[in-house]
Design a protein around this motif. Structure first.
Motif, PDB file in Angstrom:
ATOM      1  N   GLU B  68       0.819  -1.213   0.000  1.00  0.00           N
ATOM      2  CA  GLU B  68       0.000   0.000   0.000  1.00  0.00           C
ATOM      3  C   GLU B  68       0.857   1.269   0.000  1.00  0.00           C
ATOM      4  O   GLU B  68       0.526   2.250  -0.660  1.00  0.00           O
ATOM      5  N   GLU B  69       1.988   1.231   0.721  1.00  0.00           N
ATOM      6  CA  GLU B  69       2.872   2.407   0.769  1.00  0.00           C
ATOM      7  C   GLU B  69       3.430   2.727  -0.625  1.00  0.00           C
ATOM      8  O   GLU B  69       3.684   3.879  -0.946  1.00  0.00           O
ATOM      9  N   GLN B  71       1.866   1.804  -3.550  1.00  0.00           N
ATOM     10  CA  GLN B  71       0.715   2.271  -4.330  1.00  0.00           C
ATOM     11  C   GLN B  71       0.458   3.759  -4.085  1.00  0.00           C
ATOM     12  O   GLN B  71       0.161   4.511  -5.008  1.00  0.00           O
ATOM     13  N   SER B  72       0.584   4.134  -2.818  1.00  0.00           N
ATOM     14  CA  SER B  72       0.307   5.533  -2.468  1.00  0.00           C
ATOM     15  C   SER B  72       1.285   6.484  -3.162  1.00  0.00           C
ATOM     16  O   SER B  72       0.898   7.560  -3.628  1.00  0.00           O
ATOM     17  N   VAL B  73       2.550   6.101  -3.274  1.00  0.00           N
ATOM     18  CA  VAL B  73       3.509   6.951  -4.008  1.00  0.00           C
ATOM     19  C   VAL B  73       3.224   6.884  -5.510  1.00  0.00           C
ATOM     20  O   VAL B  73       3.235   7.912  -6.203  1.00  0.00           O
ATOM     21  N   HIS B  75       0.549   6.771  -6.907  1.00  0.00           N
ATOM     22  CA  HIS B  75      -0.584   7.654  -7.219  1.00  0.00           C
ATOM     23  C   HIS B  75      -0.173   9.085  -7.529  1.00  0.00           C
ATOM     24  O   HIS B  75      -0.969   9.842  -8.082  1.00  0.00           O
ATOM     25  N   LEU B  76       1.061   9.453  -7.173  1.00  0.00           N
ATOM     26  CA  LEU B  76       1.512  10.810  -7.508  1.00  0.00           C
ATOM     27  C   LEU B  76       1.558  11.019  -9.027  1.00  0.00           C
ATOM     28  O   LEU B  76       1.480  12.137  -9.500  1.00  0.00           O
ATOM     29  N   TRP B  77       1.733   9.941  -9.795  1.00  0.00           N
ATOM     30  CA  TRP B  77       1.709  10.105 -11.248  1.00  0.00           C
ATOM     31  C   TRP B  77       0.956   8.976 -11.963  1.00  0.00           C
ATOM     32  O   TRP B  77       0.695   9.069 -13.160  1.00  0.00           O
ATOM     33  N   ARG B  78       0.618   7.911 -11.254  1.00  0.00           N
ATOM     34  CA  ARG B  78      -0.070   6.776 -11.853  1.00  0.00           C
ATOM     35  C   ARG B  78      -1.546   6.798 -11.492  1.00  0.00           C
ATOM     36  O   ARG B  78      -1.881   7.336 -10.449  1.00  0.00           O
ATOM     37  N   PHE B 150      11.163   9.585  -0.710  1.00  0.00           N
ATOM     38  CA  PHE B 150       9.824   9.267  -0.201  1.00  0.00           C
ATOM     39  C   PHE B 150       9.875   8.391   1.056  1.00  0.00           C
ATOM     40  O   PHE B 150       8.956   8.413   1.861  1.00  0.00           O
TER      41      PHE B 150
END
Lengths: 452, 452
Positions: B68-69, B71-73, B75-78, B150
């Protein structure tokens, strides 16, 4: 996981630009002819601009449909994403929610193509073959080079010589899109030759480059001039940003309490905020709308509200605006896009009517904010954009003190890929803060043109 | 207007990586210990990598959940957008439909963060404090600098000296994210010092930089090493690209007939194509899958399929791969990311099994394709990516001849913002094509390690 990215699909892209002119509580002061002191007519502007753009300067309706050909090019990068800066919020420990509209995703790296593309389109439509323009740091020149490429126009860019030498990548980007780029002052115009005759090593200035581009375009039937900010039609084209952002804030479920943008000529700021200003005028919204300018070039916070020339060499019509005086040469801060003595008439008028406010910030504080953003959200912002981020962070830290969970929206107007030299100086501690040069401004303001 | 942009929202981002190992029709040859000639064990790799990544090298299941950690990063561009290149199609006059997956939208400008972020995460999880790596042109070093930022890891990048001097912006970008960057050969390692002792003006090489980074990480408890391509776990992390692209092609309503990517170590190519290779293996799809390499460094089209060292100085395990010989130094083409003597074991194996094919192209032809792309679609691609675009255009022009409306998908692996010097040389006609250096390769292949 919380949603951090708010996307619109192509069908949800606004199909009209928002024109604030008819919604203003007081009409915008007219632009004056420098010879007669009378309001300029469309015909006065015809040597420089196509009539399609000129009429947008005076347009009486609230919305102007975006031509399908322009929409189709916009789709190459629009609608742009709106992000929630959750990692920045956490780093600040603020209860505020921070959102940013990411205009850096255009192929030219900033919001500038939003107007470059329609400018190229309207010129093409009226049979123009070639556009001339000036550029400082290169964001505008790149955008226009790309805009011209899409519509098969030739593009000639007069690039301030010091930037031409320091930022070869911007020059090459323009050439990759097919533009012709010369260092200004150049030997291609009388203006350039006369400057070079006096000083063969002149580093150039935006004022000189404007004179060269205007001279290039003026007498030639096939060539017009293009400007990247300040004018009403330029700000109009940028309203696609704010209209998209409004839809995306609805998706996020919040209406912004504070909207922030940086100002040089005013176009990225106005493009984001004008739909929110409309809500203040029409629906009594209490949104704080903040324009951020450099302490070294603080036209709105410290300038006079007066008629002045838009360029340094007094060739443009007279514009009622906040100005530090057309003779004022701003100190060499790295946010080249904010080094302008004046401010767009619309942004000036909105400030005058207290519909927006302005804040000036220092260079080191803006880079500190830019680095903090890069180290939390990843994206390295342009130095211009970092001005907006500085104030966003300050407001978010204020929320931390007061406990208020405000919603803050700002325009991430561009990335800093071509500005890393400035980051290098900041990280090495070599960056200088410039105090507001009050004596130089006094001198420049003493030379404002007299208007009856 | 036709839809040209296919977007997924955050909730539609794949939550697992696709691991091709269990689906291969023949098992991947093992990696061998250079001393014993026996397959390496996880413990052999433990000094350099955390166990979380090592186990991914040998993973028996088809899918691995993305933490999840991470995935969360992401999400900044994906998810990243998939585009239809309608303007390029029109310029070519082809009936083919051309789609591209735009990985240039990451803050580092390429696909590399897809693996840099999980690599930093798994290291952090196992208590590692610091990562060391090498970088040539800087795409990988930038991505790892961001990934480490990050997760609060220190990052040390050994950057090949010639690039360190030629590409200061890449260095500054890494520093902006907080990494420490030194020119390699450096005085920080025995490897660097010994090279400098023989040649104080050594321009460096990727081989030397790898030796420095490995030496830095090897003996230190708090430090591990990170690699940006070649290894199975790196390719695994890139499969997020292909899984997203598959969903987006479904949105577009077409299954690709041809899928194209450029290859250096193989990770951007493999990341895009492996889900499509799976469809060939499992569902008998007839997709043509094309890897594009430089004529100057044609490992798959002209190399030997043999066990060889992954680095120049013979410190890595032995890998079964297409190789030009670890002693081969490729000519100085501008696509620095493709200047590698070998090829990832998985991509080599897929080529060996005829599940994919390879094509080699010349430098000038790739830049011609890159410029044509920039002048139609706007975005200026990285020189590496331009290799893929060359073949896409060639295939689309073939469709024009045959009248076949094929669907072509390629990976736009990065933008060219830091490669404009190469575009400048191309536009000025100064760019050289390098013939395949057959004699040098013969010499290098004669020195392949002997494996029983």
């Amino acid at each position: 996981m919380e949603t951090t990215k708010f996307l619109l699909n192509e069908r949800e892209m606004p199909t009209s630009w928002y024109n604030i002119l008819p919604d203003l509580p007081e009409p915008l002061p007219p632009v004056l002819h420098p010879g007669t002191g009378q309001p300029v007519t469309p015909n006065d502007l015809a040597p420089l601009f196509p009539m399609g753009l000129i009429m947008q300067e005076f347009h009486p309706e609230s919305y102007i449909e975006i031509p399908e050909e322009v929409q189709s090019v916009y789709h190459l990068w629009r609608p742009t994403p709106l992000y929630r800066a959750l990692r920045l919020e956490k780093a600040l420990g603020t209860p505020a929610r921070i959102y940013y509209k990411n205009e850096s995703v255009s192929p030219a790296g900033s919001h500038k193509p939003n107007t470059a593309v329609p400018q190229a389109y309207y010129n093409k439509k009226e049979g123009v073959k070639r556009l001339a323009t000036e550029t400082g740091a290169g964001q505008w020149g790149s955008a226009l080079a790309m805009g011209c490429m899409f519509f098969g126009l030739e593009c000639k860019v007069y690039m301030v010589k010091v930037s031409y030498n320091q930022k070869p990548y911007r020059r090459i980007m323009m050439e990759t899109w097919g533009a012709k780029v010369v260092a200004s002052p150049s030997t291609d115009t009388n203006a350039g030759r006369s400057v070079l005759a006096k000083d063969p090593d002149s580093p150039g200035s935006l004022g000189i480059a404007i004179s060269e581009a205007v001279e290039d375009a003026g007498p030639r039937e096939d060539t017009k001039y293009a400007l990247g900010s300040v004018l009403n039609h330029v700000l109009l084209h940028q309203t696609i940003v704010g209209q998209e952002a409004m839809k995306q804030m609805e998706m996020a479920g919040y209406y912004p309490d504070i909207v922030v943008g940086c100002i040089g000529g005013g176009s990225n700021f106005a493009g984001l905020v004008m739909p929110f200003v409309k809500d203040k005028i029409k629906h009594g919204k209490k949104t704080r709308i903040i324009a951020v300018e450099p302490e070294a070039c603080p036209s709105v916070t410290k300038g006079a509200y007066a008629f002045d020339f838009g360029d340094t060499v007094c060739t443009t019509p007279l514009i009622k605006m906040y100005t530090l005086g057309h003779g004022f040469i701003p100190p060499g801060i790295h946010a080249g896009g904010l080094r302008y003595h004046g401010m767009s008439p619309i942004v000036s008028h909105l400030a005058r009517l207290n519909l927006i406010e302005a804040i000036a910030v220092h260079q080191n504080a803006t880079f500190q904010a830019g680095v903090q953003f890069a180290r939390t959200e990843g994206l390295v912002p342009a130095p211009e954009t970092a001005h907006a981020i500085r104030v966003v962070i300050d407001e978010a830290l204020l929320c931390k003190k007061t406990g208020a969970a405000k919603n803050i929206l700002f325009n991430l107007s561009g990335h800093g890929h071509f500005d890393l030299g400035a980051y290098d100086e900041y990280l090495a501690g070599r960056l200088k803060d410039y105090e507001y040069p009050i004596e130089l401004v006094k001198q420049a303001l003493a030379e404002l043109p007299k208007v009856a």
